[in-house]
Write a protein that holds these residues in place. Structure first.
Motif, PDB file in Angstrom:
ATOM      1  N   LEU A 242      36.297  42.339  44.905  1.00 35.70           N
ATOM      2  CA  LEU A 242      37.674  42.349  45.403  1.00 35.70           C
ATOM      3  C   LEU A 242      37.865  43.701  46.067  1.00 35.70           C
ATOM      4  N   ARG A 243      38.503  43.730  47.261  1.00 36.80           N
ATOM      5  CA  ARG A 243      38.538  44.982  48.016  1.00 36.80           C
ATOM      6  C   ARG A 243      39.872  45.157  48.725  1.00 36.80           C
ATOM      7  N   VAL A 244      40.349  46.412  48.727  1.00 39.83           N
ATOM      8  CA  VAL A 244      41.542  46.760  49.497  1.00 39.83           C
ATOM      9  C   VAL A 244      41.276  48.030  50.296  1.00 39.83           C
TER      10      VAL A 244
ATOM     11  N   ALA B 223      34.004  41.405  40.843  1.00 39.95           N
ATOM     12  CA  ALA B 223      34.768  40.201  40.515  1.00 39.95           C
ATOM     13  C   ALA B 223      34.269  39.686  39.169  1.00 39.95           C
ATOM     14  N   PRO B 224      35.054  39.844  38.118  1.00 38.04           N
ATOM     15  CA  PRO B 224      34.591  39.496  36.776  1.00 38.04           C
ATOM     16  C   PRO B 224      34.208  38.029  36.584  1.00 38.04           C
ATOM     17  N   VAL B 225      34.906  37.113  37.211  1.00 38.32           N
ATOM     18  CA  VAL B 225      34.636  35.694  36.965  1.00 38.32           C
ATOM     19  C   VAL B 225      33.230  35.306  37.409  1.00 38.32           C
ATOM     20  N   PRO B 226      32.806  35.613  38.649  1.00 38.15           N
ATOM     21  CA  PRO B 226      31.426  35.269  39.005  1.00 38.15           C
ATOM     22  C   PRO B 226      30.392  36.062  38.206  1.00 38.15           C
TER      23      PRO B 226
ATOM     24  N   ARG C 204      38.687  36.037  33.089  1.00 39.80           N
ATOM     25  CA  ARG C 204      39.953  35.763  33.775  1.00 39.80           C
ATOM     26  C   ARG C 204      40.963  36.898  33.547  1.00 39.80           C
ATOM     27  N   GLU C 205      41.030  37.383  32.309  1.00 34.91           N
ATOM     28  CA  GLU C 205      41.965  38.473  32.030  1.00 34.91           C
ATOM     29  C   GLU C 205      41.550  39.754  32.756  1.00 34.91           C
ATOM     30  N   ALA C 206      40.264  40.072  32.752  1.00 34.01           N
ATOM     31  CA  ALA C 206      39.788  41.254  33.478  1.00 34.01           C
ATOM     32  C   ALA C 206      40.082  41.118  34.963  1.00 34.01           C
ATOM     33  N   ASP C 207      39.877  39.921  35.500  1.00 33.30           N
ATOM     34  CA  ASP C 207      40.149  39.663  36.912  1.00 33.30           C
ATOM     35  C   ASP C 207      41.630  39.904  37.231  1.00 33.30           C
ATOM     36  N   GLU C 208      42.515  39.388  36.389  1.00 37.05           N
ATOM     37  CA  GLU C 208      43.951  39.581  36.598  1.00 37.05           C
ATOM     38  C   GLU C 208      44.308  41.063  36.593  1.00 37.05           C
ATOM     39  N   ARG C 209      43.740  41.798  35.642  1.00 38.30           N
ATOM     40  CA  ARG C 209      44.039  43.224  35.535  1.00 38.30           C
ATOM     41  C   ARG C 209      43.516  43.998  36.749  1.00 38.30           C
ATOM     42  N   LEU C 210      42.284  43.702  37.168  1.00 38.36           N
ATOM     43  CA  LEU C 210      41.717  44.406  38.319  1.00 38.36           C
ATOM     44  C   LEU C 210      42.477  44.069  39.604  1.00 38.36           C
TER      45      LEU C 210
ATOM     46  N   ARG D  93      45.647  43.434  39.731  1.00 41.93           N
ATOM     47  CA  ARG D  93      46.884  44.229  39.667  1.00 41.93           C
ATOM     48  C   ARG D  93      46.609  45.678  40.070  1.00 41.93           C
ATOM     49  N   VAL D  94      45.468  46.205  39.635  1.00 41.19           N
ATOM     50  CA  VAL D  94      45.088  47.568  40.019  1.00 41.19           C
ATOM     51  C   VAL D  94      45.035  47.667  41.542  1.00 41.19           C
ATOM     52  N   LEU D  95      44.311  46.755  42.159  1.00 43.38           N
ATOM     53  CA  LEU D  95      44.130  46.818  43.607  1.00 43.38           C
ATOM     54  C   LEU D  95      45.439  46.578  44.358  1.00 43.38           C
ATOM     55  N   ARG D  96      46.234  45.629  43.896  1.00 40.95           N
ATOM     56  CA  ARG D  96      47.526  45.374  44.534  1.00 40.95           C
ATOM     57  C   ARG D  96      48.431  46.604  44.440  1.00 40.95           C
ATOM     58  N   SER D  97      48.390  47.298  43.304  1.00 34.06           N
ATOM     59  CA  SER D  97      49.229  48.492  43.155  1.00 34.06           C
ATOM     60  C   SER D  97      48.807  49.575  44.145  1.00 34.06           C
ATOM     61  N   LEU D  98      47.534  49.647  44.460  1.00 34.86           N
ATOM     62  CA  LEU D  98      47.067  50.633  45.429  1.00 34.86           C
ATOM     63  C   LEU D  98      47.485  50.261  46.846  1.00 34.86           C
ATOM     64  N   GLU D  99      47.497  48.983  47.134  1.00 34.53           N
ATOM     65  CA  GLU D  99      47.944  48.509  48.448  1.00 34.53           C
ATOM     66  C   GLU D  99      49.427  48.791  48.648  1.00 34.53           C
ATOM     67  N   ALA D 100      50.193  48.679  47.576  1.00 37.61           N
ATOM     68  CA  ALA D 100      51.644  48.803  47.651  1.00 37.61           C
ATOM     69  C   ALA D 100      52.128  50.239  47.795  1.00 37.61           C
ATOM     70  N   ARG D 101      51.292  51.195  47.447  1.00 38.97           N
ATOM     71  CA  ARG D 101      51.742  52.603  47.441  1.00 38.97           C
ATOM     72  C   ARG D 101      51.640  53.233  48.803  1.00 38.97           C
TER      73      ARG D 101
END
Length: 135
Positions: free
Chosen positions: A8-10, A100-103, A119-125, A127-135
Motif C-alpha cells: 500500500l503506498r501514498v 499488505a498484510p492480507v497477501p 485484516r486488522e493489521a491492514d486496517e491499521r496500516l 489508517r496510517v497511510l490515509r493520515s499521512l495523505e490528509a496532513r
C-alpha cells in the motif's frame, strides 16, 4: 492510496526526513512501534560503494497483533514485523509504503485466526497511510 500486489503506498508532500518522522508518529498512533530502522542508502554506500536515493525500511510491530499471530502460527515470525518504507522522490515529496498484510499472511495458507490478524493489521496500516495523505 495506491495498491500493489504486496503493498500500500501514498505520495506525501513532505521532505524525506519529515516523512520519516510523520510515518513513525502515525504508526505509533495505531499501536505500532518501530523495532528496526534500516538506512538503505547508507548501507548500500558502505557495503557496495553504490549511490542510492534516501530510503529507509522501518520494521513496525504492533505487539498485540504479533502475539495473536504467533499464537495462531509459530512460524509466522518469518513474516514479521510489518515493513514500512519511506523514500525520497523529490526535494519536498516522498513516498510512504507498507506491506499488505492480507497477501503476506496468505502465504501461511488457510488459518482463520491469522486472517483476522491480517485484516486488522491492514486496517491499521491503511489508517496510517490515509493520515499521512490528509496532513
Amino acid at each position: 492510496m495506491d495498491e500493489t500486489r504486496f503493498g500500500l503506498r501514498v505520495k506525501v508532500p513532505l521532505g524525506y526526513e519529515r516523512a520519516v518522522e510523520r510515518a513513525t508518529a502515525a504508526l505509533k498512533e495505531e499501536g505500532f512501534g518501530v523495532l528496526t530502522t534500516i538506512d538503505v542508502k547508507e548501507t548500500l554506500k558502505q557495503k557496495l560503494d553504490a549511490e542510492f536515493r534516501k530510503y529507509v525500511i522501518l520494521g513496525a510491530c504492533n505487539p498485540t497483533l504479533a502475539h495473536r499471530a504467533l499464537q495462531a502460527e509459530t512460524d509466522i515470525g518469518l513474516l514479521l514485523p510489518c515493513n514500512v518504507v519511506v523514500y525520497e522522490t523529490g526535494p519536498a515529496e516522498s513516498v510512504v509504503a507498507a506491506m499488505a498484510p492480507v497477501p503476506a499472511i496468505g502465504l501461511a495458507g488457510e488459518n482463520a485466526a491469522l486472517a483476522g490478524v491480517a485484516r486488522e493489521a491492514d486496517e491499521r496500516l491503511r489508517r496510517v497511510l490515509r493520515s499521512l495523505e490528509a496532513r
